[in-house]
Write an enzyme that holds these catalytic residues in place. Structure first.
Site, PDB file in Angstrom:
ATOM      1  N   CYS A   1      -8.278 -37.067 -43.081  1.00  0.00           N
ATOM      2  CA  CYS A   1      -7.226 -37.881 -42.460  1.00  0.00           C
ATOM      3  C   CYS A   1      -6.593 -38.799 -43.499  1.00  0.00           C
ATOM      4  O   CYS A   1      -7.300 -39.505 -44.221  1.00  0.00           O
ATOM      5  CB  CYS A   1      -7.814 -38.710 -41.321  1.00  0.00           C
TER       6      CYS A   1
ATOM      7  N   CYS B   1      -7.049 -47.318 -41.151  1.00  0.00           N
ATOM      8  CA  CYS B   1      -7.550 -47.175 -39.790  1.00  0.00           C
ATOM      9  C   CYS B   1      -9.061 -47.377 -39.756  1.00  0.00           C
ATOM     10  O   CYS B   1      -9.787 -46.828 -40.595  1.00  0.00           O
ATOM     11  CB  CYS B   1      -7.185 -45.801 -39.244  1.00  0.00           C
TER      12      CYS B   1
ATOM     13  N   CYS C   1     -12.833 -44.396 -37.988  1.00  0.00           N
ATOM     14  CA  CYS C   1     -13.841 -43.494 -38.551  1.00  0.00           C
ATOM     15  C   CYS C   1     -14.632 -44.203 -39.641  1.00  0.00           C
ATOM     16  O   CYS C   1     -14.082 -44.988 -40.419  1.00  0.00           O
ATOM     17  CB  CYS C   1     -13.194 -42.239 -39.128  1.00  0.00           C
TER      18      CYS C   1
ATOM     19  N   CYS D   1      -3.903 -38.786 -34.745  1.00  0.00           N
ATOM     20  CA  CYS D   1      -5.319 -38.978 -35.040  1.00  0.00           C
ATOM     21  C   CYS D   1      -5.970 -37.604 -35.029  1.00  0.00           C
ATOM     22  O   CYS D   1      -5.869 -36.871 -34.033  1.00  0.00           O
ATOM     23  CB  CYS D   1      -5.964 -39.886 -33.996  1.00  0.00           C
TER      24      CYS D   1
ATOM     25  N   GLN E   1     -17.884 -38.394 -20.726  1.00  0.00           N
ATOM     26  CA  GLN E   1     -18.113 -38.219 -22.154  1.00  0.00           C
ATOM     27  C   GLN E   1     -16.868 -37.648 -22.845  1.00  0.00           C
ATOM     28  O   GLN E   1     -16.234 -36.730 -22.328  1.00  0.00           O
ATOM     29  CB  GLN E   1     -19.300 -37.287 -22.388  1.00  0.00           C
TER      30      GLN E   1
ATOM     31  N   TYR F   1     -27.554 -46.076 -13.669  1.00  0.00           N
ATOM     32  CA  TYR F   1     -26.282 -46.030 -14.387  1.00  0.00           C
ATOM     33  C   TYR F   1     -25.725 -44.609 -14.233  1.00  0.00           C
ATOM     34  O   TYR F   1     -25.369 -43.941 -15.198  1.00  0.00           O
ATOM     35  CB  TYR F   1     -26.451 -46.385 -15.860  1.00  0.00           C
TER      36      TYR F   1
ATOM     37  N   GLU G   1     -25.265 -47.073  -9.480  1.00  0.00           N
ATOM     38  CA  GLU G   1     -24.162 -47.216 -10.441  1.00  0.00           C
ATOM     39  C   GLU G   1     -23.438 -48.533 -10.191  1.00  0.00           C
ATOM     40  O   GLU G   1     -23.155 -48.891  -9.055  1.00  0.00           O
ATOM     41  CB  GLU G   1     -23.195 -46.033 -10.307  1.00  0.00           C
TER      42      GLU G   1
ATOM     43  N   ASP H   1     -29.196 -44.116 -18.177  1.00  0.00           N
ATOM     44  CA  ASP H   1     -28.052 -43.883 -19.069  1.00  0.00           C
ATOM     45  C   ASP H   1     -27.264 -45.189 -19.167  1.00  0.00           C
ATOM     46  O   ASP H   1     -26.130 -45.288 -18.705  1.00  0.00           O
ATOM     47  CB  ASP H   1     -27.180 -42.750 -18.513  1.00  0.00           C
TER      48      ASP H   1
ATOM     49  N   CYS I   1     -26.677 -44.456 -26.306  1.00  0.00           N
ATOM     50  CA  CYS I   1     -25.580 -44.354 -27.277  1.00  0.00           C
ATOM     51  C   CYS I   1     -25.742 -45.351 -28.417  1.00  0.00           C
ATOM     52  O   CYS I   1     -24.899 -45.386 -29.321  1.00  0.00           O
ATOM     53  CB  CYS I   1     -24.229 -44.553 -26.591  1.00  0.00           C
TER      54      CYS I   1
END
Length: 362
Positions: free
Chosen positions: A87, A95, A98, A174, A199, A228, A251, A292, A319
């Site tokens: 990129c 940017c 990333c 992008c 996701q 969750y 949730e 989650d 995550c």
């Protein structure tokens, strides 16, 4: 274009922003940077690789700070794993989306595995070899982000923000962006609200469902607590596996919880703060639990409520490796051990990684 404005921090002594120095780059650290030392002070360096000799420019830091942040602006001795970023907007003062475009894809995954291992060792006392798995659905690490946000520019056009800054870099495209997600897994369609969570990597839902189902090995008649739960991604397949057993999905987002009822007829869906709901409701024993949580993790209140229900196994979808490691340590206090962990490269070119940990009662 205005000058880069880092996030405001309390200044302790003379600012060293703009200072340039030559350093040897050390190990990767959680957050998309590597650690170097400058006159004994830790410097978190972006756009570098372990073992490289680089010139850094300090982007945040003053004499009184414990650590500084910096960009590698010149590479004096390059790692064999360094590549030209695909990129044109990737790099220092550009940017900030990333972290690893300058790194081969295979080495990116090794770096992420090192971070997960280090967090588990430091925060949970576990020495575990980790492998980050590729997931089908991207194009050599590009074209996987099915939901993308840009900053609108005055007079038209669009841009992306710099790292830890409100400044915007104009971009034409992008390279991570992909067509909108198809909300379907294993041939089963899911209804998701506009802007609701799903996701972003096309292969992520399938990979995570497979890992959770394999890790938990649900049996007919078992009782499952899905926390969750979103729109019911895990609950849907767990319900089919444990029938005629019971599945409860909790949730925090009311809209997502309502949609989980449509996506998973027969599942008991409860909307509300997970910790509060567990204190007030669904206090019967459960055989299996899925967690989650958001990036900050489940934390002690939820972990204690989970172990109070004495499940035979827990699947923890994470995550953030630091939050995962902290919660794994909390589970260990109550006799639950980490028995397997899979890590997935759902966010190529960035430092983010998704894990599925399986914990069982000793």
């Amino acid at each position: 274009m205005t000058a880069r404005r880092p996030r405001q921090r309390a200044v302790r002594g003379e600012s060293r922003v703009g200072l340039r120095a030559e350093v040897e780059v050390g190990p990767v650290a959680h957050g998309g940077h590597c650690v170097a030392r400058l006159d004994g002070r830790a410097v978190f360096v972006r756009h570098a690789l372990p073992g490289e000799r680089v010139v850094v420019e300090v982007t945040e830091g003053a004499d009184g700070d414990r650590f500084w942040r910096a960009d590698a602006v010149e590479v004096l001795s390059a790692s064999p794993d360094r590549v030209v970023p695909p990129c044109p907007y990737a790099g220092p003062d550009a940017c900030g989306g990333c972290d690893f475009q300058h790194v081969t894809l295979a080495r990116q995954r090794e770096l992420k595995a090192d971070v997960v291992s280090e967090q588990l060792r430091r925060l949970a006392g576990l020495d575990l070899r980790v492998e980050v798995e590729a997931v089908p659905g991207d194009d050599d690490g590009l074209h996987w982000r099915t939901r993308q946000r840009y900053v609108g520019l005055v007079g038209g056009g669009r841009g992306m923000r710099k790292h830890r800054s409100h400044d915007v870099v104009p971009v034409n495209e992008c390279l991570l962006e992909a067509p909108p997600a198809i909300h379907e897994v294993r041939g089963r369609a899911f209804e998701v609200a506009p802007g609701g969570f799903w996701q972003v990597h096309p292969g992520a839902p399938q990979a995570l469902v497979d890992a959770v189902m394999t890790g938990l090995d649900p049996q007919p008649g078992e009782r499952v607590l899905d926390l969750y739960a979103g729109v019911g991604l895990f609950a849907a397949f767990l319900q089919a596996a444990v029938a005629p057993g019971r599945v409860v999905a909790v949730e925090g987002d009311a809209t997502a919880s309502r949609l989980s009822r449509r996506n998973c007829p027969g599942v008991v869906a409860t909307a509300g703060d997970v910790a509060k709901v567990l204190v007030e409701r669904h206090d019967e024993p459960f055989d299996l639990v899925v967690l989650d949580p958001p990036r900050e993790g489940a934390k002690r209140r939820v972990v204690e409520q989970v172990v109070d229900r004495r499940p035979r196994a827990v699947a923890y979808v994470a995550c953030d490796p630091a939050a995962l490691a902290r919660d794994v340590a909390l589970f260990a206090e109550s006799g639950y051990a980490l028995v397997s962990l899979r890590a997935f490269d759902l966010f190529p070119m960035t430092h983010h990684v998704e894990c599925v940990a399986i914990l069982t009662s000793r």
